[in-house]
Structure formats: C-alpha cells, structure tokens
Design an enzyme around this catalytic site. Structure first.
Site, mmCIF file in Angstrom:
data_model
loop_
_atom_site.group_PDB
_atom_site.id
_atom_site.type_symbol
_atom_site.label_atom_id
_atom_site.label_comp_id
_atom_site.label_asym_id
_atom_site.label_seq_id
_atom_site.Cartn_x
_atom_site.Cartn_y
_atom_site.Cartn_z
ATOM 1 N N ASP A 90 -11.022 25.398 29.683
ATOM 2 C CA ASP A 90 -11.405 25.676 30.945
ATOM 3 C C ASP A 90 -10.467 24.971 31.927
ATOM 4 O OD1 ASP A 90 -13.622 26.957 29.758
ATOM 5 O OD2 ASP A 90 -14.827 25.196 29.963
ATOM 6 N N GLU A 148 -18.774 34.490 34.043
ATOM 7 C CA GLU A 148 -18.426 33.399 34.259
ATOM 8 C C GLU A 148 -17.010 32.916 34.352
ATOM 9 O OE1 GLU A 148 -19.137 31.756 30.000
ATOM 10 O OE2 GLU A 148 -17.088 32.874 29.172
#
Ligand code: FUB
Length: 308
Positions: free
Chosen positions: A32, A203
C-alpha cells in the site's frame, strides 16, 4: 570549476536516470505505498505486513500489521528506512490487539506533516486517525480520537492548488469529505461516489491533478483480482467519469493492488505492490514503482510492471 555540471543540468540528468529497482524494499514486507515528494526526496509511506506474532487472535491467513515505517530515496533505488513512525499501541483509540494498521497517507500543510491511517477502534469498526509531525520521518504524535464522522479504510488526502484539502477513503464504496483547515476534522457529511462501479470497488482510492484534470484512481475487481482503474473530473469532488485501466490484474495472482501516483523531477511514477518476496501468500507483499506516461489528451497509458 569547469568540470562541475550546473545544478540544472545535473538535476535533468538525475531525473532521466531515475528508475526503480523492484521490489523497492527487500528486508521486510511492505504494501500500500503512498509516495510523496517532501524536501526534494521521495518519501514512501507503506503499510507493513508481518507474520502473525505469538498470541495473535485475529482472522487467520489475513493482513497482520502493527506499525508503520517510512522510507526515503533520491534515486528510487537506494532507500533509507527511517524506522517505525507509529505503532498500534501508541494510538489511544485503537484496539492494540487488532493488527489492522492498514494503508496510510501523509501530506504536508502549513509547516506540519499529517499522517492518516486506518485502525480498528476499541469500540469496534475501522476508523481513520491522524498523527502529526514536524518532519516527514516523524516522530508522529497521534490525535487522541479518530476523525469524527468517518468510518472506513485507506485514507488518501489530496490538497488542491487553492489549499483546500480533501479526504478520500473506502468502506465498500469510495467516499470524499472536505477537510477543515486544521486537517483533523471534516466539513459536513462525507459524500459517496455511488455512480462508480457498484461491485468490486472496495478500497484504495487515490486522487491527483494534472493540467486541470482530476484523476481518481482505484483498484477494481472486474474479474478475479484487483486491477487498477481511473476516472477523471474537473473538480476534486467529482463527478468522476470512468476513463480506463492503468494496471492489469497481477500475473502473480496477488489479490490487492493498492497504489499511489506522483511526479518526481518531471517523470510520473506508479507506486504499487505485488507479492515478490512471498509468492505463496499474498498478504505478505512488496512495494514496487514503475514509470507512468500520459497521452496528449490526458489519458493514461497502461503501466508495464518491471522487476529488478
Ligand atoms: O493492506 C491492507 C489492505 O489491503 C489495504 O488497506 C487495501 O487497500 C489492500 O491493499
């Protein structure tokens, strides 16, 4: 002296030479990645996948994350690990046994660095917190409470040219809220981008602006695993219109493709992750960066993933 290049020429050569050696970090799992340019360097704020520690009581074979490191580089090849900048045990409102310090972001405003992170609250459910520092590498001091009125994961903050800041995040859909100038509270109620795909979009939103076009980029499960798509608008609040695919599903089968996009010394890069250091378990990931190019009309060419 005659044999020293002028700074402008040296900078240009360095920009052309800047490339990434993937995966970027070899001595720990990272995922991420939100990359930002601070003080002339690239700082990457990833999440930190770890193996489940003894006594872990969470969901088996799932993401396990207890802290964040930040890494910086001038050439995208040599990375400095600045160490732990925040731990779940330092966040008063977070469940210290949840191991859910998922995808973060960090931005600079008016002399301070604001680090946004999700965690599971002691009261239950994912909330988003803010930690504040004077330097990009911390120490970051978390606020005592999460952002009021926000429930979700994967915070990403975009600061527009007029100084207005917007918080994007997800909870099965993508939400946006304008941040107050204090960067710790939102103005009014969050809005939902409910006109984007209804399924498979849960997401990892990220927003940037180029030549007056606002790009909302997001993972989308169109088939089996996430691929990276984008939509464009003339305002950071939308409405955004789907515009294409930036990165196809990973050949490795890695399910997630959380990412960020930045311009560093005149070259655009996509930061993302795959599972290069853990081929058989895609919850232990490794961050990567590859060059990203725009067409003359502002559309984005598909990124070609590279390794080493
Ligand atoms: O890293 C945990 C979660 O996986 C992130 O929050 C999502 O974006 C996905 O990458």
């Amino acid at each position: 002296p005659g044999n020293v290049l002028p700074a402008s020429v040296a900078g240009l050569l360095l920009a052309n030479a800047a490339f990434a050696t993937n995966p970027l970090i070899m001595d720990q799992f990272t995922a991420d990645p939100t990359a930002r340019v601070f003080e002339g360097k690239v700082y990457v704020y990833p999440s930190h996948d770890i193996k489940a520690p003894p006594g872990y009581k969470g969901k088996p074979n799932w993401f396990v994350m207890e802290d964040y490191h930040v890494f910086s580089s001038e050439n995208l090849t040599d990375w400095k690990d600045h160490g732990v900048i925040l731990k779940q045990t330092e966040v008063a409102w977070a469940d210290p046994g949840a191991y859910a310090m998922w995808a973060p972001d960090s931005v600079y405003k008016d002399g301070k660095y604001y680090f946004y992170f999700p965690a599971i609250a002691k009261a239950g459910g994912f909330r988003i917190g803010v930690a504040i520092a004077d330097q990009p590498y911390g120490p970051f001091k978390p606020q005592a409470t999460p952002i009021e009125g926000v429930k979700g994961i994967d915070p990403s903050v975009f600061i527009d040219k007029d100084g207005s800041a917007y918080l994007y995040y997800s909870l099965d859909k993508i939400f946006v809220a304008k941040l107050k100038p204090n960067m710790r509270e939102i103005e009014g109620e969050p809005a939902v981008f409910d006109y984007l795909p209804k399924k498979g979009l849960q997401e990892g939103p990220f927003v940037f602006e180029r030549n007056g076009i606002y790009y909302l980029t997001y993972p989308h499960v169109a088939n089996k695993t996430e691929r990276l798509e984008y939509a464009t608008a003339t305002s950071p609040m939308g409405p955004f219109k789907h515009a294409g695919v930036i990165l196809d599903e990973a050949e490795s089968g890695c399910w997630t493709v959380h990412h960020s996009i930045l311009d560093y010394r005149g070259q655009w890069y996509l930061f993302y992750h795959d599972k290069d250091l853990s081929p058989s378990f895609d919850k232990n990931r490794a961050i990567r960066a590859d060059k990203l190019f725009f067409n003359a009309d502002g559309t984005i060419e598909k990124v070609v993933p590279t390794l080493r």
